[in-house]
Design a protein around this motif. Structure first.
Motif, PDB file in Angstrom:
ATOM      1  N   CYS A  69       0.589  -1.402  -0.151  1.00 42.60           N
ATOM      2  CA  CYS A  69       0.056  -0.119   0.069  1.00 42.60           C
ATOM      3  C   CYS A  69       0.646   1.508   0.362  1.00 42.60           C
ATOM      4  O   CYS A  69       1.092   2.312  -0.690  1.00 42.60           O
ATOM      5  N   TRP A 122      -3.978   3.211  -5.582  1.00 41.14           N
ATOM      6  CA  TRP A 122      -4.793   1.947  -4.977  1.00 41.14           C
ATOM      7  C   TRP A 122      -5.014   0.971  -6.103  1.00 41.14           C
ATOM      8  O   TRP A 122      -4.344  -0.299  -5.566  1.00 41.14           O
ATOM      9  N   GLY A 125      -0.848  -0.228  -5.935  1.00 37.37           N
ATOM     10  CA  GLY A 125      -0.819  -1.215  -4.496  1.00 37.37           C
ATOM     11  C   GLY A 125      -1.274  -2.652  -4.641  1.00 37.37           C
ATOM     12  O   GLY A 125      -1.568  -3.580  -4.053  1.00 37.37           O
ATOM     13  N   ASN A 126      -2.671  -2.741  -4.600  1.00 45.18           N
ATOM     14  CA  ASN A 126      -3.368  -3.617  -5.355  1.00 45.18           C
ATOM     15  C   ASN A 126      -3.218  -4.543  -6.155  1.00 45.18           C
ATOM     16  O   ASN A 126      -2.937  -5.707  -5.974  1.00 45.18           O
ATOM     17  N   TRP A 152      -8.335  -1.610   1.950  1.00 46.95           N
ATOM     18  CA  TRP A 152      -8.294  -0.479   1.780  1.00 46.95           C
ATOM     19  C   TRP A 152      -9.783   0.120   0.180  1.00 46.95           C
ATOM     20  O   TRP A 152     -10.103   1.202  -0.092  1.00 46.95           O
TER      21      TRP A 152
END
Length: 175
Positions: A69, A122, A125-126, A152
């Motif tokens: 993240c 996002w 990070g994902n 998140w």
């Protein structure tokens, strides 16, 4: 892993502050630029630490997920944070203009842009979290990562509501 994440955040700001001090207090623009360019190296070092943790068979914890993240957010917001600090250092030490506060449509646009950067962070990070899940291929070891992805997503939706609310109800100048 928490130590790596905290160290990465501290080092990010140390390099930013040192770069801006070199630039504005000592007039060393090239050195300042070089120090600011070192900030992505910190992300690479954290990415290496995550890879070592994952590939060595060590326990994958929430900290591993938070590192992913953190990487997503720093890639998305890093330039904006440096620009934010640069404007303030320029004003304080370089006789630059005072940073302006935004209201109305300009503030709403800034909030929407911030949310879009959050969305980018996002996604990055994902993508890292998903890559770890696929690489490890052991649902028992990666269950904490799925929880982070879900949490998140909720945070992203809340940020959307708050950020876009300024489009409907713009922030007003109190002065």
């Amino acid at each position: 892993m928490y130590l790596f994440i905290i160290s990465a955040e501290v080092l990010f700001w140390v390099f930013v502050v040192l770069g801006l001090i070199a630039r504005y207090m000592f007039g060393l623009k090239k050195l300042g630029g070089l120090l600011l360019l070192c900030t992505p190296i910190i992300d690479v070092l954290l990415l290496i630490a995550v890879f070592i943790t994952v590939s060595s068979g060590m326990e994958i914890t929430t900290a591993t997920g938070l590192a992913a993240c953190y990487l997503g957010i720093t890639v998305a917001f890093g330039h904006r944070l440096i620009k934010w600090a640069d404007v303030r250092f320029s004003h304080w030490f370089g006789k630059g203009p005072k940073p302006e506060r935004k209201y109305g449509a300009a503030h709403a646009k800034e909030e929407r842009t911030g949310w879009l950067l959050h969305l980018l962070g996002w996604v990055i990070g994902n993508a890292l979290l998903f890559a770890i899940i696929v690489y490890v291929d052991d649902p028992q070891r990666t269950v904490s990562l799925e929880g982070i992805m879900s949490t998140w997503a909720i945070v992203l939706v809340i940020d959307f509501i708050v950020s876009f609310s300024y489009t409907l109800a713009p922030k007003k100048n109190k002065a």
